[in-house]
Scaffold this motif. Structure first.
Motif, PDB file in Angstrom:
ATOM      1  N   ASN A  65       0.817  -1.211   0.000  1.00 47.68           N
ATOM      2  CA  ASN A  65       0.000   0.000   0.000  1.00 47.68           C
ATOM      3  C   ASN A  65       0.853   1.263   0.000  1.00 47.68           C
ATOM      4  O   ASN A  65       0.458   2.283  -0.571  1.00 47.68           O
ATOM      5  CB  ASN A  65      -0.951  -0.009   1.200  1.00 47.68           C
ATOM      6  CG  ASN A  65      -2.332  -0.499   0.822  1.00 47.68           C
ATOM      7  OD1 ASN A  65      -2.659  -0.650  -0.352  1.00 47.68           O
ATOM      8  ND2 ASN A  65      -3.173  -0.735   1.809  1.00 47.68           N
ATOM      9  N   ALA A 102      -5.841   4.081  -6.275  1.00 50.58           N
ATOM     10  CA  ALA A 102      -6.647   4.330  -5.073  1.00 50.58           C
ATOM     11  C   ALA A 102      -7.558   3.150  -4.778  1.00 50.58           C
ATOM     12  O   ALA A 102      -7.713   2.746  -3.612  1.00 50.58           O
ATOM     13  CB  ALA A 102      -7.469   5.604  -5.253  1.00 50.58           C
ATOM     14  N   LEU A 106      -7.581   0.785  -1.369  1.00 44.03           N
ATOM     15  CA  LEU A 106      -8.774   0.512  -0.564  1.00 44.03           C
ATOM     16  C   LEU A 106      -9.114  -0.971  -0.553  1.00 44.03           C
ATOM     17  O   LEU A 106      -9.616  -1.494   0.454  1.00 44.03           O
ATOM     18  CB  LEU A 106      -9.957   1.331  -1.094  1.00 44.03           C
ATOM     19  CG  LEU A 106      -9.846   2.852  -0.918  1.00 44.03           C
ATOM     20  CD1 LEU A 106     -11.014   3.549  -1.600  1.00 44.03           C
ATOM     21  CD2 LEU A 106      -9.788   3.232   0.555  1.00 44.03           C
ATOM     22  N   LYS A 109      -6.791  -2.575   1.946  1.00 47.20           N
ATOM     23  CA  LYS A 109      -7.192  -2.195   3.300  1.00 47.20           C
ATOM     24  C   LYS A 109      -8.469  -2.927   3.719  1.00 47.20           C
ATOM     25  O   LYS A 109      -8.601  -3.349   4.875  1.00 47.20           O
ATOM     26  CB  LYS A 109      -7.404  -0.678   3.364  1.00 47.20           C
ATOM     27  CG  LYS A 109      -7.739  -0.130   4.735  1.00 47.20           C
ATOM     28  CD  LYS A 109      -6.775  -0.597   5.799  1.00 47.20           C
ATOM     29  CE  LYS A 109      -5.361  -0.148   5.567  1.00 47.20           C
ATOM     30  NZ  LYS A 109      -4.433  -0.674   6.612  1.00 47.20           N
ATOM     31  N   SER A 110      -9.400  -3.124   2.785  1.00 49.69           N
ATOM     32  CA  SER A 110     -10.617  -3.883   3.089  1.00 49.69           C
ATOM     33  C   SER A 110     -10.284  -5.322   3.443  1.00 49.69           C
ATOM     34  O   SER A 110     -10.877  -5.904   4.357  1.00 49.69           O
ATOM     35  CB  SER A 110     -11.572  -3.839   1.887  1.00 49.69           C
ATOM     36  OG  SER A 110     -11.987  -2.527   1.608  1.00 49.69           O
ATOM     37  N   THR A 205      -6.505   4.410  10.493  1.00 48.71           N
ATOM     38  CA  THR A 205      -6.513   3.938   9.102  1.00 48.71           C
ATOM     39  C   THR A 205      -7.894   4.114   8.472  1.00 48.71           C
ATOM     40  O   THR A 205      -8.005   4.339   7.262  1.00 48.71           O
ATOM     41  CB  THR A 205      -6.086   2.466   9.015  1.00 48.71           C
ATOM     42  OG1 THR A 205      -6.983   1.648   9.779  1.00 48.71           O
ATOM     43  CG2 THR A 205      -4.668   2.282   9.520  1.00 48.71           C
ATOM     44  N   ALA A 209      -8.561   6.148   5.195  1.00 47.05           N
ATOM     45  CA  ALA A 209      -9.259   5.541   4.053  1.00 47.05           C
ATOM     46  C   ALA A 209     -10.411   6.426   3.570  1.00 47.05           C
ATOM     47  O   ALA A 209     -10.673   6.517   2.367  1.00 47.05           O
ATOM     48  CB  ALA A 209      -9.778   4.158   4.431  1.00 47.05           C
ATOM     49  N   ILE A 212      -8.912   8.954   1.428  1.00 46.06           N
ATOM     50  CA  ILE A 212      -8.619   8.381   0.113  1.00 46.06           C
ATOM     51  C   ILE A 212      -9.889   8.327  -0.730  1.00 46.06           C
ATOM     52  O   ILE A 212      -9.886   8.678  -1.923  1.00 46.06           O
ATOM     53  CB  ILE A 212      -8.034   6.961   0.265  1.00 46.06           C
ATOM     54  CG1 ILE A 212      -6.634   7.020   0.886  1.00 46.06           C
ATOM     55  CG2 ILE A 212      -7.992   6.233  -1.081  1.00 46.06           C
ATOM     56  CD1 ILE A 212      -5.555   7.513  -0.035  1.00 46.06           C
ATOM     57  N   LEU A 213     -10.978   7.890  -0.112  1.00 44.87           N
ATOM     58  CA  LEU A 213     -12.251   7.804  -0.829  1.00 44.87           C
ATOM     59  C   LEU A 213     -12.721   9.186  -1.274  1.00 44.87           C
ATOM     60  O   LEU A 213     -13.143   9.375  -2.429  1.00 44.87           O
ATOM     61  CB  LEU A 213     -13.300   7.147   0.065  1.00 44.87           C
ATOM     62  CG  LEU A 213     -14.708   6.976  -0.532  1.00 44.87           C
ATOM     63  CD1 LEU A 213     -14.651   6.112  -1.777  1.00 44.87           C
ATOM     64  CD2 LEU A 213     -15.654   6.379   0.502  1.00 44.87           C
ATOM     65  N   SER A 216     -10.600  10.449  -4.081  1.00 45.30           N
ATOM     66  CA  SER A 216     -10.897   9.705  -5.309  1.00 45.30           C
ATOM     67  C   SER A 216     -12.158  10.237  -5.981  1.00 45.30           C
ATOM     68  O   SER A 216     -12.238  10.299  -7.214  1.00 45.30           O
ATOM     69  CB  SER A 216     -11.065   8.217  -4.997  1.00 45.30           C
ATOM     70  OG  SER A 216      -9.883   7.671  -4.459  1.00 45.30           O
TER      71      SER A 216
END
Length: 265
Positions: A65, A102, A106, A109-110, A205, A209, A212-213, A216
C-alpha cells in the motif's frame, strides 16, 4: 459575474483563492491527525508491559500500500503537469492511473479489515486462550446457550501475553481447532473494541481511508464530468487539478507516518 482570483494570484498572498483555501484546510487536517498521532504515543507509553501488540499486521500488505500511494502521488503530479502543457489526453490517462491505484489501496485495506473481523481471541474455562481465524461454526452455535461448536485456524496458549508479541516468537504452529461452546468463557473478534491498539488502528486507518475515498471522488469528477471546464477555462481547470493534487499528496504523507508506527514498531 466573475469570481475574483480564481486564476490570477491575490496581491496579499501571491496565490489564487483555491490554493489559499486548500492550504488552510490542510492546516486543520494536520491538527486532526496530529491529535491522533499524539494519542497513539501517549497510549502506547502508558500501556501495561507486555500488552502492546507487535506483529499483528502484515508488513507485506502495508509495504504494498505504501508503494501504491507513492505511485499515485507521481501519477497525480503528472496529470497536473499534462494540463499545464495542454495535453488533456495524458491528463486523463494519469488521473485514471491515480484512481486505479486508489481502488487497489482501498481493496487491500478492506482485506486487512476483514482479516481482523474473522480473527478471534477465545478465553476457555480452563484458563487457556485459543486464538485464530474463523473456519466455520456449527449452525446451532450459540454462546449464550452454550450449544454448538466453533472452529478456528490458530493455536492455544496458556499465557495471554504470548498473543501480543508475535515477532519474538519463531515457528508458531497453527492448526484447526474445534471448540465446544460450553468450554468458552469469553470470546471476541479483533475489532476496534478488542484493545487500545486496534481502536487506534481502525480509527486512524479508517479516517485515512475516508480521505482516500473523498479524494478519489474529487479526482473522478475532474476526470469525468468536471473535465468540461477544460474547453471553457483551461487555467482554472488546471488550478482545480493542482488543488486536488495537494490534498492527495497530504493523504500520501499521512500514510508515510501511519505505516511505520502501526506496521513496523
Amino acid at each position: 459575474m466573475d469570481i475574483p482570483y480564481t486564476v490570477e494570484a491575490r496581491p496579499d498572498t501571491g496565490i489564487y483563492n483555491a490554493k489559499v483555501g486548500i492550504w488552510l484546510f490542510l492546516a486543520s487536517e494536520v491538527m486532526l491527525f496530529g491529535g491522533l498521532f499524539s494519542a497513539y504515543v501517549l497510549l502506547r507509553v502508558g500501556a501495561d508491559q507486555g500488552y502492546w501488540p507487535h506483529g499483528w499486521l502484515d508488513v507485506r500488505l502495508g509495504t504494498a500500500n505504501t508503494i501504491i500511494l507513492a505511485l499515485s502521488a507521481i501519477t497525480t503530479l503528472l496529470a497536473w503537469a499534462a494540463c499545464k502543457v495542454g495535453h488533456i489526453g495524458k491528463f486523463r490517462f494519469f488521473h485514471a492511473c491515480t484512481l486505479i491505484l486508489a481502488v487497489c489501496f482501498l481493496g487491500i485495506k478492506s482485506y486487512e479489515y476483514h482479516d481482523k473481523w474473522i480473527h478471534y481471541e477465545i478465553k476457555l474455562n480452563d484458563g487457556t486462550f485459543a486464538d485464530g481465524h474463523l473456519v466455520e461454526k456449527s449452525p446451532d452455535f450459540d454462546l449464550a446457550k452454550k450449544t454448538g461448536t466453533f472452529t478456528i485456524h490458530g493455536r492455544i496458549v496458556t499465557d495471554e501475553t504470548l498473543l501480543y508479541d508475535l515477532r519474538s516468537q519463531k515457528d508458531i504452529q497453527l492448526k484447526e481447532i474445534t471448540i465446544n461452546a460450553a468450554d468458552i468463557a469469553q470470546m471476541e473478534n479483533y475489532g476496534p473494541w478488542h484493545n487500545t491498539y486496534l481502536a487506534l488502528y481502525f480509527t486512524m486507518t479508517g479516517l485515512h481511508a475516508l480521505h482516500i475515498l473523498g479524494g478519489s471522488i474529487v479526482i473522478g469528477y475532474l476526470w469525468g464530468p468536471g473535465r468540461k471546464m477544460w474547453k471553457t477555462d483551461r487555467e482554472r481547470f488546471t488550478n482545480r487539478v493542482e488543488v486536488s493534487g495537494l490534498f492527495w499528496h497530504f493523504v500520501d504523507l499521512v500514510w508515510i507516518f501511519l505505516f511505520p508506527i502501526l506496521y513496523l514498531t
